[in-house]
Enzyme design. Structure first.
Site, PDB file in Angstrom:
ATOM      1  N   LYS A 272       0.858  -1.192   0.000  1.00 29.26           N
ATOM      2  CA  LYS A 272       0.000   0.000   0.000  1.00 29.26           C
ATOM      3  C   LYS A 272       0.890   1.236   0.000  1.00 29.26           C
ATOM      4  O   LYS A 272       1.756   1.374   0.857  1.00 29.26           O
ATOM      5  CB  LYS A 272      -0.896  -0.004   1.241  1.00 29.26           C
ATOM      6  CG  LYS A 272      -2.043  -0.999   1.162  1.00 29.26           C
ATOM      7  CD  LYS A 272      -2.991  -0.861   2.329  1.00 29.26           C
ATOM      8  CE  LYS A 272      -4.101  -1.888   2.271  1.00 29.26           C
ATOM      9  NZ  LYS A 272      -5.051  -1.693   1.145  1.00 29.26           N
ATOM     10  N   ARG A 347     -10.303 -11.569   0.483  1.00 29.70           N
ATOM     11  CA  ARG A 347     -11.120 -12.584  -0.194  1.00 29.70           C
ATOM     12  C   ARG A 347     -10.416 -13.934  -0.224  1.00 29.70           C
ATOM     13  O   ARG A 347     -11.064 -14.978  -0.252  1.00 29.70           O
ATOM     14  CB  ARG A 347     -11.485 -12.086  -1.602  1.00 29.70           C
ATOM     15  CG  ARG A 347     -10.296 -11.802  -2.471  1.00 29.70           C
ATOM     16  CD  ARG A 347     -10.654 -10.976  -3.697  1.00 29.70           C
ATOM     17  NE  ARG A 347     -10.803  -9.552  -3.374  1.00 29.70           N
ATOM     18  CZ  ARG A 347     -11.117  -8.614  -4.253  1.00 29.70           C
ATOM     19  NH1 ARG A 347     -11.341  -8.926  -5.524  1.00 29.70           N
ATOM     20  NH2 ARG A 347     -11.222  -7.352  -3.885  1.00 29.70           N
TER      21      ARG A 347
HETATM   22  N1  BES Z   1      -8.405  -4.048   3.566  1.00 28.96           N
HETATM   23  C1  BES Z   1      -8.525  -3.495   2.280  1.00 28.96           C
HETATM   24  C2  BES Z   1      -9.834  -2.716   2.067  1.00 28.96           C
HETATM   25  C3  BES Z   1     -10.026  -1.494   2.918  1.00 28.96           C
HETATM   26  C4  BES Z   1      -9.733  -0.246   2.416  1.00 28.96           C
HETATM   27  C5  BES Z   1     -10.543  -1.598   4.192  1.00 28.96           C
HETATM   28  C6  BES Z   1      -9.925   0.876   3.201  1.00 28.96           C
HETATM   29  C7  BES Z   1     -10.745  -0.474   4.974  1.00 28.96           C
HETATM   30  C8  BES Z   1     -10.434   0.776   4.464  1.00 28.96           C
HETATM   31  C9  BES Z   1      -8.464  -4.612   1.248  1.00 28.96           C
HETATM   32  O1  BES Z   1      -7.689  -5.713   1.584  1.00 28.96           O
HETATM   33  C10 BES Z   1      -7.849  -4.037   0.023  1.00 28.96           C
HETATM   34  O2  BES Z   1      -6.706  -3.698   0.060  1.00 28.96           O
HETATM   35  N2  BES Z   1      -8.630  -3.948  -1.046  1.00 28.96           N
HETATM   36  C11 BES Z   1      -8.180  -3.421  -2.263  1.00 28.96           C
HETATM   37  C12 BES Z   1      -8.658  -4.342  -3.364  1.00 28.96           C
HETATM   38  C13 BES Z   1      -8.045  -4.078  -4.682  1.00 28.96           C
HETATM   39  C14 BES Z   1      -6.588  -4.449  -4.674  1.00 28.96           C
HETATM   40  C15 BES Z   1      -8.794  -4.880  -5.715  1.00 28.96           C
HETATM   41  C16 BES Z   1      -8.771  -2.022  -2.422  1.00 28.96           C
HETATM   42  O3  BES Z   1      -9.903  -1.814  -2.003  1.00 28.96           O
HETATM   43  O4  BES Z   1      -8.070  -1.151  -2.929  1.00 28.96           O
HETATM   44 MN    MN Z   2      -5.624  -5.437   1.065  1.00 31.10          MN
END
Ligand code: BES
Ligand code: MN
Ligand code: ZN
Length: 490
Positions: A272, A347
């Site tokens: 991230k 997921r």
């Molecule tokens: N844990 C995150 C989603 C999230 C984002 C939770 C902000 C709480 C606050 C999840 O694992 C994630 O990183 N999702 C990605 C998915 C993408 C790579 C398809 C996202 O939402 O950017």
């Molecule tokens: Mn994630």
């Protein structure tokens, strides 16, 4: 702090702060309120006039009562229009009053009744008061001087509702349990300490518990390769937590609740970037925290329902052992997944947890997960996404949410979008295109359910509050423990 239902008449109540509810457009004082106003030398009517108080929902006004009166302060709280009253009106009013009582030790609250039952009103007010007063100062070395001083709170006119109050205390305690797990940083809440918490719950409240270690997960069906892939870069071992509540007699139904429990989500090798909120990713076990909070409440409320609580806890980290973008993982049901993005890890953990849950032969499976940023983009911070393969289940959950005052919005399970997850080399990819990102996430999860009625809740927004809203203060909210408890009890 003690919350009691009391028979004491409004006129006879004595204490530090007396709060009375006013309906919008009904600021003319009648009955007991008029008598109280007379007794307090017109403090109430003058307050209404001075503040131009109209009784609008969420508004408050406070005045000191002079002299040697048996009440030191009077507060007014608006409940909105009589025809718009719902349980959330009492909840918001009670929360607003609780927040006003910063220095007081004794508080009396008298709100009008309406179409809802006294039982539901007492329960809603109690939950709201406890949740609005809860502050999490565990990580400050000195106590905060803003901590509430309240010792007793009297719910005036709700005598006889002791049971509703007791149940509300149990539910609020479950919510706070979830909040504290989410608020605690990822160096404190790890897969190992989450498993210990679950173990303590099991011991204290008589739940059955099974913890699957990494080797057990490898042996389950075709191996939990998806879940274990996520955790393989962490120095902390994964812990697959399975708590069971069984009622004394025969269960009228069996359900499973599965919560995403990524104790820290760095994104993995698709790290991230700064600005993406990586420093907030301790909240990525919010689904699991709410699952354990619900378990705590259910174990004490003892409904006639068998409930399985499942948290596939792990950490999404980076190291030489990390899963790489492009790696192919095999889930416990044999399906293969091309990991085109290591940050779509939730997921992967849920895939194996859902396969495990379905083997328990339950009547319904509900998963809850801080799964996608896309769901926050779609619905904002206060509303969770809801997907279901079963209309009855969807209707049940929406009803449970409505009376809990927690917000969900159903989104489509649009099969056509699964094309976005097609892989050249494996059965599917874990990430689709950006548009509809929370829907493809739901469709991905659906691949791991055969025929049990199933629901997916994307709670990425509502598990955390950046500023106070409703009964929540800033920080973890404990969403959606109250809805899940209602649903299990329904
Ligand atoms: N844990 C995150 C989603 C999230 C984002 C939770 C902000 C709480 C606050 C999840 O694992 C994630 O990183 N999702 C990605 C998915 C993408 C790579 C398809 C996202 O939402 O950017
Ligand atoms: Mn994630
Ligand atoms: Zn995540």
């Amino acid at each position: 702090m003690q919350i009691k239902a009391t028979n004491t008449a409004l006129l006879d109540w004595t204490g530090d702060l007396l709060a009375v509810g006013i309906l919008e457009g009904e600021t003319e004082l009648l009955g007991d309120l008029a008598k109280l106003d007379e007794k307090l030398a017109a403090t109430i009517s003058e307050l209404i006039a001075d503040e131009e108080f109209e009784g609008k929902a969420g508004t408050t006004a406070v005045s000191r009562v002079g002299g040697k009166n048996p009440v030191r302060k009077i507060a007014l709280v608006g409940l909105g229009k009589a025809q718009d009253l719902k349980l959330d009106s009492w909840r918001s009013a009670a929360a607003a009053i609780a927040r006003l009582a910063t220095k007081e030790k004794t508080l009396g609250i008298s709100l009008p009744n309406g179409s809802e039952s006294a039982e539901d009103i007492a329960q809603s007010m109690t939950e709201a008061i406890i949740l609005a007063l809860h502050q999490d100062n565990r990580f400050k070395s000195k106590p905060e001087d803003k901590e509430p001083k309240l010792e007793t709170i009297d719910l005036i006119g709700l005598a006889g509702q002791d049971r509703a109050i007791a149940n509300a205390q149990i539910i609020a305690d479950g919510v706070i349990f979830a909040r504290e797990l989410v608020n605690a940083p990822a160096n404190e809440v790890t897969p190992v300490t989450m498993a210990q918490k679950a173990q303590q719950l099991a011991k204290e409240y008589g739940l059955e518990i099974k913890i699957l270690e990494q080797a057990d997960c490898e042996k389950f069906e075709q191996g939990m390769g998806a879940y274990l892939g996520v955790g393989q870069a962490s120095d902390i071992p994964p812990k697959f937590i399975h708590l069971t509540y069984k009622p004394q007699g025969t269960a009228k139904r069996k359900v499973a609740i599965v919560g995403k429990s990524v104790t820290f989500d760095s994104g993995g090798l698709n790290l991230k970037p700064s600005g993406s909120g990586i420093e907030t990713m301790k909240m990525d076990m919010g689904g699991g925290a709410a699952t354990l909070g619900t378990a705590k409440a259910i174990a004490r409320l003892k409904p006639d329902v068998e409930v399985h609580f499942i948290c596939a806890a792990t950490e999404n980290m980076i190291s030489g052992k990390a899963m790489r973008p492009g790696d192919i993982l095999k889930a416990a049901n044999g399906k293969t997944i091309e990991v085109n993005n290591t940050d779509a890890e939730g997921r992967l953990t849920l895939a194996d947890a859902l396969v495990y849950a379905e083997k328990l032969e339950v009547d319904a499976i509900v998963d809850l997960a801080t799964l996608t940023g896309a769901c926050i983009v779609a619905l904002g911070n206060n509303i969770a996404g809801l997907w279901s393969t079963d209309d009855t289940l969807a209707t049940e959950m929406k009803k449970a949410a409505e009376s809990a005052g927690e917000k969900f919005w159903q989104l489509p399970m649009e099969e056509k979008y699964f094309e976005g997850l097609k892989s050249e080399i494996a059965d599917m990819k874990n990430t689709g295109p950006r548009p509809g990102g929370s829907i493809t996430a739901a469709l991905f999860l659906k691949q791991f359910i055969k025929d049990t009625p199933w629901m997916h809740l994307d709670v990425a927004g509502p598990v955390w509050a950046d500023s106070p809203n409703g009964v929540n203060n800033k920080g973890a909210t404990g969403f959606p423990v109250r809805t899940l408890v209602n649903w299990v009890n329904s």
